[in-house]
Design an enzyme around this catalytic site. Sequence first.
Site, mmCIF file in Angstrom:
data_model
loop_
_atom_site.group_PDB
_atom_site.id
_atom_site.type_symbol
_atom_site.label_atom_id
_atom_site.label_comp_id
_atom_site.label_asym_id
_atom_site.label_seq_id
_atom_site.Cartn_x
_atom_site.Cartn_y
_atom_site.Cartn_z
ATOM 1 C CB SER A 241 -0.918 0.013 1.237
ATOM 2 O OG SER A 241 -0.137 0.176 2.411
ATOM 3 C CE LYS A 242 -2.324 6.353 -1.374
ATOM 4 N NZ LYS A 242 -3.349 5.337 -1.642
#
Length: 294
Positions: A241-242
Amino acid sequence: MACAYVGRFAPSPTGPLHAGSLVAALASWLDARAHGGRWLVRIEDVDRPRCVPGADRLILRQLADCGLLPDAQPLWQSARSALYQAALDELASAGRAYPCGCSRKDIEQALAAQGRQRERHGELVYPGTCRAGLHGRAPRAWRFRVEPGVVRWTDRRLGAQQQDVEAEVGDFVLRRADGLWAYQLAVVVDDAQQGITQVVRGEDLADNTARQIRLQQALRLPTPGYLHTPLVLGADGEKLSKQNGAQPLDTSEPLAVLNRAAAVLGLAAHGGPLADALAAWQRQWRDFYNRAGD
């Protein structure tokens, strides 16, 4: 005549696609194509504070770069509030939804008073404080009244699954304290309205399935089939994920990024061109992930 298969890819526009989200996109597209079905794209933008302006259009462009084109115009959840309100009204009229005045701290304190500890990364199980009324509290959120019993379903990759939603989740939120619609209600309403027959998505969402089946039952909606795909993990071992370093996907060389996504799905590498690679992966998909009885 209605198509027997309708699938979808439903990204949240919190940023561009990354390697993990492309795996889910490719899997859902391949599943639809391998079964001669339709493939739709739904932009899940109900959580407006987390959405990044322009990310929805960037995602659609990235998909197009990779040859993953939907069979109808994309749908934006932010334009569908009236449908979610109608579903909530139906549940409330049937006694299956109720207002809740609890904050997160209230829930944590109630669980602590009962001697119940939350497991790391586990659900904050709602203890049912407002089931019998608000007791003078101001309403904040709306919750779904979960009936007792174990939900069982079969995932096309993970196999037999089950969850006791009442014990493991509790009455879950349908509309948040900030007025925004919860993912669980929006996805159930939209899957039914779009005629989705097969949900193909990342394995991190498998835990949501029992809640969604309970909602489908309460709203008298059909339950689609489910296939949860392998995850791409970050350096910390968690889902990419970011927050843990996922980089925006560079689709200027689509065959390269698609080959990496295909490898996660257990599909053989292909040298291209792009259309030939997608066709080859469709053939492999029929062998790997056919629906039961196909």
